[in-house]
Design a protein around this motif. Structure first.
Motif, PDB file in Angstrom:
ATOM      1  N   GLY A  38       0.847  -1.186   0.000  1.00 28.07           N
ATOM      2  CA  GLY A  38       0.000   0.000   0.000  1.00 28.07           C
ATOM      3  C   GLY A  38       0.878   1.230   0.000  1.00 28.07           C
ATOM      4  O   GLY A  38       1.930   1.237   0.638  1.00 28.07           O
ATOM      5  N   ILE A  39       0.452   2.259  -0.744  1.00 26.54           N
ATOM      6  CA  ILE A  39       1.276   3.460  -0.849  1.00 26.54           C
ATOM      7  C   ILE A  39       0.429   4.708  -0.610  1.00 26.54           C
ATOM      8  O   ILE A  39      -0.736   4.772  -1.011  1.00 26.54           O
ATOM      9  N   VAL A  40       1.025   5.660   0.085  1.00 26.08           N
ATOM     10  CA  VAL A  40       0.450   7.006   0.189  1.00 26.08           C
ATOM     11  C   VAL A  40       1.396   7.904  -0.605  1.00 26.08           C
ATOM     12  O   VAL A  40       2.491   8.223  -0.151  1.00 26.08           O
ATOM     13  N   PRO A  41       0.989   8.281  -1.831  1.00 24.28           N
ATOM     14  CA  PRO A  41       1.906   9.034  -2.694  1.00 24.28           C
ATOM     15  C   PRO A  41       1.967  10.503  -2.339  1.00 24.28           C
ATOM     16  O   PRO A  41       1.106  11.038  -1.639  1.00 24.28           O
TER      17      PRO A  41
ATOM     18  N   LYS B 192      -6.863  -0.793   2.862  1.00 24.29           N
ATOM     19  CA  LYS B 192      -6.278  -1.912   2.104  1.00 24.29           C
ATOM     20  C   LYS B 192      -5.591  -2.900   3.031  1.00 24.29           C
ATOM     21  O   LYS B 192      -5.547  -4.102   2.765  1.00 24.29           O
ATOM     22  N   ASN B 193      -5.039  -2.391   4.148  1.00 24.88           N
ATOM     23  CA  ASN B 193      -4.387  -3.224   5.161  1.00 24.88           C
ATOM     24  C   ASN B 193      -3.285  -4.100   4.562  1.00 24.88           C
ATOM     25  O   ASN B 193      -3.293  -5.324   4.689  1.00 24.88           O
ATOM     26  N   PRO B 194      -2.292  -3.482   3.904  1.00 26.10           N
ATOM     27  CA  PRO B 194      -1.248  -4.264   3.237  1.00 26.10           C
ATOM     28  C   PRO B 194      -0.157  -4.713   4.198  1.00 26.10           C
ATOM     29  O   PRO B 194       0.000  -4.166   5.300  1.00 26.10           O
ATOM     30  N   ALA B 195       0.619  -5.692   3.759  1.00 23.99           N
ATOM     31  CA  ALA B 195       1.741  -6.181   4.571  1.00 23.99           C
ATOM     32  C   ALA B 195       2.939  -5.248   4.468  1.00 23.99           C
ATOM     33  O   ALA B 195       3.767  -5.193   5.364  1.00 23.99           O
ATOM     34  N   ILE B 196       3.031  -4.533   3.351  1.00 24.80           N
ATOM     35  CA  ILE B 196       4.147  -3.609   3.115  1.00 24.80           C
ATOM     36  C   ILE B 196       3.574  -2.214   2.910  1.00 24.80           C
ATOM     37  O   ILE B 196       2.630  -2.022   2.133  1.00 24.80           O
ATOM     38  N   LEU B 197       4.138  -1.239   3.604  1.00 27.89           N
ATOM     39  CA  LEU B 197       3.677   0.147   3.490  1.00 27.89           C
ATOM     40  C   LEU B 197       4.767   1.013   2.866  1.00 27.89           C
ATOM     41  O   LEU B 197       5.953   0.858   3.181  1.00 27.89           O
ATOM     42  N   ILE B 198       4.342   1.922   1.977  1.00 27.01           N
ATOM     43  CA  ILE B 198       5.265   2.882   1.381  1.00 27.01           C
ATOM     44  C   ILE B 198       4.658   4.268   1.554  1.00 27.01           C
ATOM     45  O   ILE B 198       3.529   4.519   1.130  1.00 27.01           O
ATOM     46  N   PHE B 199       5.393   5.147   2.202  1.00 22.90           N
ATOM     47  CA  PHE B 199       4.953   6.532   2.367  1.00 22.90           C
ATOM     48  C   PHE B 199       5.891   7.417   1.549  1.00 22.90           C
ATOM     49  O   PHE B 199       7.055   7.583   1.897  1.00 22.90           O
ATOM     50  N   ASP B 200       5.379   7.940   0.450  1.00 23.19           N
ATOM     51  CA  ASP B 200       6.178   8.798  -0.428  1.00 23.19           C
ATOM     52  C   ASP B 200       5.797  10.250  -0.152  1.00 23.19           C
ATOM     53  O   ASP B 200       4.848  10.772  -0.717  1.00 23.19           O
TER      54      ASP B 200
END
Length: 603
Positions: A420-423, A496-504
């Motif tokens: 999951g990403i927060v762009p 989404k509750n993902p296993a991997i998080l990306i905060f951009d």
């Protein structure tokens, strides 16, 4: 080359037609019946005329023939309508299947294609292409083929019952008509293609301008945008005028050929009547056949032109299907196992273009449940890491692994489902806030969506709106502020509750107070998750398990916050500069006291 492309386009449609083979066969059968009935009408009419053209004493009412004439007239129309009704599902299903296939293919193409594409032109190509399918199927099957069949039947009847000269005149007229139509239509196609190109360009420019409405207003460039739009329309206008005038010339030539053919046939028929070898009924029959052939022949030119235009339109749409899917799953690709996702970049080299390398020998590891931050100046390659993790591009060398699985060996769907990403630049759909949050997991319940909104600190704001969760956010979310859009993006990722998080740069659009609240929430949802934070503000990543400092596509420092400060290198200098800026921002009246920054002219 053009003929080969046209044949390829036509053959591309055959599988969609054969999906309803029974309907296709039934429609073609009804087509033949309609034409047989249509050709039989003049034969019955001849018998009626001859029956009535008797001396008064021998005159009888041909009731059976009159009844048959009416049935044949009804049959020629009724069979045609039944044919259209039977074939309607075939046409509409083909349009639906092709349009959906193109749409699906566009989503399967790489990010590189979508960064270079022009949305307005692509959408117009799909619109014209699907419209062309409908025209091609209906007119090619139900106008070209029936017309040829009718001409063949008429010529057979005339050869069988009358002088071969009648068939010869019709054949010569037909050949002259077809040759003129083919030659002139091929010449005219350049105008149609120019019109299509300019139409797509004008549409692209208009959509691009309207999407950037605020920018146009900021710089007062309304007249400039209108001028650019009109330049495309001007070229389109010139091509459209040439297209129309050449059409008038073609129609005139076709009318001359038909008129000459009709005149010759009538002279022949009248001569045979005078010499007693043909009856008045025969003259009526020939005249009726001429009238029946005149409209299909005249319409044939229009149909052929439109079929060529449709093929040109469809060619542009099908060319989208020929676009190479740069990123593909391997035939034996398996689902990603992301129960305890550890991420490893191993000597990764990457470039968008061969002459511009972005990443150089990048290696790092994020252990399961760990948080790694990446910092650096703009253009250092930070956001590229996220794009590569999502496999929007494939790397040139090295490997990217999740739980020791090369991401090139797993399915793209399972890979992206685990992340999951927060762009930094949040773009929302022109729909409700509810829809945009639910996009993270479309089958989520309303309570789950509300909980995600509360976690993102946006639930109270949404409830204060007149339409609450049904509020429409506008094109690309422009009705919301930058911070509100970013909160929606955070809620969507939480859902989404993902296993991997990306905060951009996930909090770049928030004020200091909101940023602190969101940072607390982000830390909470990042617990026990593998997290990659791409940041510009160093204060937001000071608690990361490890910080990577990037410069010109290389990792030049790595360590914890305190270690990097102690090293007194690039990270320490960035930290000092940002702290100084924060101090100035908090005390603007004292900015003149900072000798290392340029003074501000307050006059």
């Amino acid at each position: 080359m053009t003929a080969r492309k046209n044949l390829k386009t036509i053959f591309t449609l055959l599988p969609y037609l054969w999906e309803f083979k029974v309907r296709v066969v039934l429609a073609l059968s009804l087509l033949v019946l309609a034409k047989l009935a249509n050709v039989s009408v003049p034969l019955v009419l001849k018998e009626i005329v001859d029956s009535l053209n008797q001396p008064q004493a021998m005159l009888t009412l041909p009731a059976f023939l009159l009844f048959g004439y009416g049935l044949l007239r009804l049959g020629s129309t009724l069979f045609g309508e039944l044919r259209d009704a039977v074939f309607a599902k075939v046409t509409q299903r083909a349009i639906r299947r092709v349009a959906n296939q193109v749409f699906t293919h566009l989503h399967a193409l790489s990010l590189r294609f979508h960064l270079e594409r022009q949305t307005g032109g692509v959408s117009r190509d799909i619109e014209r292409g699907t419209r062309g399918i409908s025209f091609l199927l209906n007119f090619m099957l139900f106008n070209i083929l029936p017309t040829m069949l009718e001409i063949g039947l008429v010529m057979a009847i005339l050869v069988n019952q009358y002088d071969i000269a009648f068939a010869a005149v019709i054949l010569i007229t037909l050949l002259a008509y077809i040759i003129l139509t083919l030659v002139v239509t091929e010449w005219r196609m350049i105008f149609r293609r120019t019109m299509n190109t300019m139409d797509s360009k004008a549409n692209t420019q208009a959509i691009d301008s309207l999407l950037n409405y605020e920018t146009v207003k900021y710089f007062g460039n309304e007249a400039w945008e209108s001028k650019r739009y009109d330049e495309h329309l001007q070229t389109w206008e010139k091509a459209a005028i040439r297209n129309q005038t050449s059409l008038a010339a073609l129609n005139s030539g076709q009318s001359v050929i038909i008129a000459v053919g009709i005149t010759l046939l009538m002279f022949l028929a009248a001569d045979h009547v005078i010499h007693g070898t043909m009856t008045i009924g025969d003259l009526v029959l020939v005249n009726t056949y001429l009238l029946q052939l005149y409209m299909p022949l005249h319409f044939l030119g229009f149909v052929y032109r439109e079929i060529k235009h449709s093929l040109a339109d469809m060619e542009r749409m099908f060319s989208l299907l020929d676009e190479n899917r740069e990123i593909r799953d391997k035939p034996d690709a398996r689902k990603l196992d992301a129960l305890n996702p550890a991420i490893r970049f191993d000597h990764v080299n990457f470039s968008y273009d061969t002459n511009r390398q972005i990443l150089f020998d990048v290696s790092f590891e994020i252990r399961s449940g760990q948080t790694i931050a990446v910092v650096g100046q703009s253009g250092s390659g930070k956001s590229t890491l996220a794009r590569l993790l999502f496999r929007f591009y494939d790397i040139q060398s090295g490997s990217i692994r999740i739980d020791d699985q090369d991401i090139r060996d797993v399915t793209q769907q399972s890979l992206r489902a685990a992340m999951g990403i927060v762009p930094q630049d949040t773009v929302l759909f022109n729909d409700s806030i509810y829809y945009n949050i639910a996009y993270g997991r479309p089958n989520a319940s309303p309570d789950e969506i509300y909980a995600a909104a509360k976690s993102a600190q946006i639930h109270d704001f949404i409830k204060s709106l007149p339409d609450q969760y049904e509020t429409i956010v506008g094109e690309r979310g422009l009705k919301l502020s930058g911070g509100e859009k970013q909160r929606v993006a955070i809620a969507r990722t939480i859902l989404k509750n993902p296993a991997i998080l990306i905060f951009d740069e996930a909090t770049s659009a928030l004020d200091s107070n909101s940023e602190k609240q969101i940072q607390t929430e982000l830390k909470r949802i990042a617990e026990n998750r593998t997290t990659l934070i791409i940041a510009h503000r160093l204060s937001t990543v000071a608690d990361a398990d490890q910080i990577l400092v990037m410069e010109k596509g290389r990792i030049i420092e790595r360590g914890r916050h305190t270690q990097l400060l102690a090293a007194n290198r690039t990270y320490a200098h960035m930290w000092a500069l940002q702290q100084r800026r924060q101090t100035i921002s908090a005390n603007p009246d004292n900015d003149w006291q900072t000798p290392s920054l340029p003074s501000v002219d307050k006059s």
